[in-house]
Design a protein around this motif. Structure first.
Motif, PDB file in Angstrom:
ATOM      1  N   GLN A 265       0.815  -1.214   0.000  1.00 37.45           N
ATOM      2  CA  GLN A 265       0.000   0.000   0.000  1.00 37.45           C
ATOM      3  C   GLN A 265       0.850   1.265   0.000  1.00 37.45           C
ATOM      4  OE1 GLN A 265      -3.228   0.021  -0.492  1.00 37.45           O
ATOM      5  NE2 GLN A 265      -3.215  -2.217  -0.543  1.00 37.45           N
ATOM      6  N   THR A 266       2.067   1.186   0.519  1.00 32.87           N
ATOM      7  CA  THR A 266       2.931   2.377   0.515  1.00 32.87           C
ATOM      8  C   THR A 266       3.382   2.719  -0.897  1.00 32.87           C
ATOM      9  OG1 THR A 266       3.685   1.882   2.759  1.00 32.87           O
ATOM     10  CG2 THR A 266       5.038   3.373   1.443  1.00 32.87           C
ATOM     11  N   PHE A 267       3.738   1.733  -1.668  1.00 34.70           N
ATOM     12  CA  PHE A 267       4.219   1.967  -3.029  1.00 34.70           C
ATOM     13  C   PHE A 267       3.104   1.882  -4.071  1.00 34.70           C
ATOM     14  CE2 PHE A 267       7.959   0.569  -0.690  1.00 34.70           C
ATOM     15  CZ  PHE A 267       8.878   1.543  -1.061  1.00 34.70           C
ATOM     16  N   ARG A 268       1.890   1.917  -3.612  1.00 34.61           N
ATOM     17  CA  ARG A 268       0.766   1.875  -4.547  1.00 34.61           C
ATOM     18  C   ARG A 268       0.563   3.251  -5.181  1.00 34.61           C
ATOM     19  NH1 ARG A 268      -5.549   0.862  -2.860  1.00 34.61           N
ATOM     20  NH2 ARG A 268      -6.440   1.017  -4.967  1.00 34.61           N
ATOM     21  N   PRO A 269       0.499   3.365  -6.520  1.00 34.50           N
ATOM     22  CA  PRO A 269       0.327   4.685  -7.166  1.00 34.50           C
ATOM     23  C   PRO A 269      -1.128   5.138  -7.102  1.00 34.50           C
ATOM     24  CG  PRO A 269       0.489   2.966  -8.823  1.00 34.50           C
ATOM     25  CD  PRO A 269       0.709   2.291  -7.504  1.00 34.50           C
ATOM     26  N   SER A 270      -1.500   5.768  -6.001  1.00 32.89           N
ATOM     27  CA  SER A 270      -2.866   6.246  -5.831  1.00 32.89           C
ATOM     28  C   SER A 270      -2.841   7.475  -4.942  1.00 32.89           C
ATOM     29  CB  SER A 270      -3.751   5.153  -5.218  1.00 32.89           C
ATOM     30  OG  SER A 270      -3.252   4.772  -3.945  1.00 32.89           O
ATOM     31  N   ASP A 271      -4.011   8.022  -4.690  1.00 35.40           N
ATOM     32  CA  ASP A 271      -4.142   9.194  -3.838  1.00 35.40           C
ATOM     33  C   ASP A 271      -3.742   8.841  -2.401  1.00 35.40           C
ATOM     34  OD1 ASP A 271      -5.272  12.033  -3.600  1.00 35.40           O
ATOM     35  OD2 ASP A 271      -6.378  10.966  -2.030  1.00 35.40           O
ATOM     36  N   PRO A 272      -3.057   9.745  -1.697  1.00 35.36           N
ATOM     37  CA  PRO A 272      -2.640   9.405  -0.323  1.00 35.36           C
ATOM     38  C   PRO A 272      -3.807   9.079   0.597  1.00 35.36           C
ATOM     39  CG  PRO A 272      -1.400  11.296  -1.132  1.00 35.36           C
ATOM     40  CD  PRO A 272      -2.452  11.021  -2.160  1.00 35.36           C
ATOM     41  N   LYS A 273      -4.910   9.819   0.473  1.00 33.29           N
ATOM     42  CA  LYS A 273      -6.057   9.520   1.335  1.00 33.29           C
ATOM     43  C   LYS A 273      -6.624   8.141   1.035  1.00 33.29           C
ATOM     44  CE  LYS A 273      -7.382  14.357   1.839  1.00 33.29           C
ATOM     45  NZ  LYS A 273      -8.463  15.354   1.631  1.00 33.29           N
ATOM     46  N   GLU A 274      -6.758   7.803  -0.221  1.00 32.79           N
ATOM     47  CA  GLU A 274      -7.250   6.481  -0.590  1.00 32.79           C
ATOM     48  C   GLU A 274      -6.266   5.393  -0.181  1.00 32.79           C
ATOM     49  OE1 GLU A 274      -8.600   4.027  -4.621  1.00 32.79           O
ATOM     50  OE2 GLU A 274      -8.009   6.155  -4.721  1.00 32.79           O
ATOM     51  N   ARG A 275      -4.978   5.697  -0.278  1.00 29.59           N
ATOM     52  CA  ARG A 275      -3.972   4.711   0.124  1.00 29.59           C
ATOM     53  C   ARG A 275      -4.066   4.402   1.619  1.00 29.59           C
ATOM     54  NH1 ARG A 275       0.736   7.458  -0.829  1.00 29.59           N
ATOM     55  NH2 ARG A 275       0.468   7.095  -3.061  1.00 29.59           N
TER      56      ARG A 275
END
Length: 422
Positions: free
Chosen positions: A290-300
């Motif tokens: 989840q840390t290296f997931r390319p998404s919005d920080p809030k969604e992450r």
């Protein structure tokens, strides 16, 4: 042959008789002619053209309709009256050029003449004040907000004549006001919706399978626990609004399966360490993914919270493989869930209270530890309450509503039979 070039012979160019040159007579003046060689005669030039008839205005405008006389009163009926309170100021005349200069005289004559005075610029006389316009008259209407529409013409009356009333005042009809489209109504009331009796019956059936698997041995119990873990992962993700999160569901279920295998392979004293080690490894894996997931920080962060909690809840179901008195514990869970969902007469809190009391009595009747019935019943009520939160759907009731009472009670059963009993 005759030599044409010999001047002694009769031929050639040199023996032609020369004509005596006559002196030119006195040139007589010729009459002036047209440039094209003939005089212009208008009558002769227009002989073939047809005669032009005289212009007759009456005949030329025969097809045009008659023009009625202009009536200012009828033309300005809809205009409000104009009242002039004072005379209009007259702006001073503006000259856009200088007056023409006088031609200069020669120096010799300029000494004997007096200088000619320059003409004074033309000054406009002040305009008389404008006459005030009467506020009302026979052909005017006062300012009004009523609508005007033409009336039927009167026979024998010319439109626009003085005294005619071509428009009549009609009161404005109130137009119906169309209300704006209503916004979609949101859900009202309590967001807690009880799963109902059907999921409670399925929970009782799953408890019976767990009791039968515990009677058959660890491997049979592990198979039923794996089914419970898959149902728990799917219901938890759907309960938190993350569907279809197949990767998260598979990862949480894989954590539970890994914990089951680790407990089966460990010795009698290493079961707890196997569950804790599995939880730590998978939680670290979830954190990295989840840390290296390319998404919005809030969604992450939200996905990290849901996936981490799903991993913990699913893996803790493995504690049933380490607990004693599993049939009594899951029986207490089934009894508390059924009584809490039963449509009993009386207040709403009557069913959960009766379910908790029945779970405690069941523990006493089978000779289980004292805390088994109370902890198992409490876990069943908490799991059912969690499954009823935030307007859940039927799918949530059929997954989380079935699995969470048993999943929440699994570590509590182990605590009641191993930690508190010892």
């Amino acid at each position: 042959m005759t030599d044409m070039n010999n001047p002694n012979h009769g031929g050639g160019y040199g023996n032609w008789p020369q004509q005596p040159q006559q002196p030119y007579p006195h040139q007589q003046p010729h009459p002036q002619q047209h440039p094209y060689g003939y005089p212009v005669d208008d009558e002769a030039a227009t002989t073939l053209l047809p005669p032009v008839p005289p212009l007759d205005d009456a005949a030329a405008t025969t097809l045009l309709p008659p023009v009625p006389p202009l009536d200012d009163a009828a033309a300005t009926t809809l205009l409000p009256p104009v009242t002039v309170s004072g005379a209009m100021p007259v702006a001073p005349p503006q000259h856009f050029g200088q007056p023409p200069a006088q031609p200069q005289q020669p120096p010799s004559r300029a000494r004997h003449r007096a200088p000619t005075p320059q003409p004074a610029p033309h000054q406009a006389a002040p305009m008389p004040p404008a006459a005030p316009v009467p506020p009302t008259g026979p052909g005017f209407d006062p300012p009004t907000m009523t609508l005007k529409r033409p009336t039927a013409p009167v026979p024998g009356q010319v439109t626009g004549a003085p005294g005619a009333q071509p428009y009549a005042a009609v009161p404005a009809q109130p137009q119906p006001v169309t209300p704006p489209p209503a916004a979609p109504r949101g859900r009202t009331g309590s967001p807690i919706i009880d799963p109902g009796l059907q999921p409670a019956l399925i929970t009782a059936g799953a408890a019976a399978l767990l009791a039968g698997g515990a009677a058959l041995g660890q491997v049979a119990l592990a198979l039923v626990v794996a089914l419970l873990q898959l149902l728990t992962a799917a219901g938890w993700f759907r309960l938190n609004g993350m569907w279809p999160a197949r990767q998260g569901i598979l990862l949480a279920a894989l954590a539970g399966f890994t914990a089951d295998v680790a407990v089966l392979l460990a010795d009698s004293r290493g079961g707890v360490a196997a569950v804790v080690g599995t939880l730590g490894g998978f939680f670290l894996l979830v954190l990295v993914l989840q840390t290296f997931r390319p998404s919005d920080p809030k969604e992450r962060f939200y996905a990290l919270t849901v996936l981490g909690s799903a991993t913990v809840v699913t893996a803790l179901c493995t504690m049933l493989l380490l607990a004693d008195w599993v049939p009594a514990g899951v029986g207490a869970v089934a009894l508390a869930t059924l009584l809490a969902a039963a449509p009993l007469p009386g207040p709403k809190q009557l069913g959960p209270v009766l379910g908790l009391v029945a779970a405690v009595l069941l523990g006493f009747l089978v000779g289980a530890p004292m805390a088994l019935g109370s902890l198992a019943g409490l876990g069943a009520l908490v799991g059912r309450r969690v499954a009823a939160y935030d307007f859940p759907s039927r799918f949530v009731h059929m997954t989380a509503g079935v699995a969470l009472p048993l999943a929440v009670s699994a570590p509590l059963i182990w605590i009641a039979t191993d930690l508190l009993a010892g």
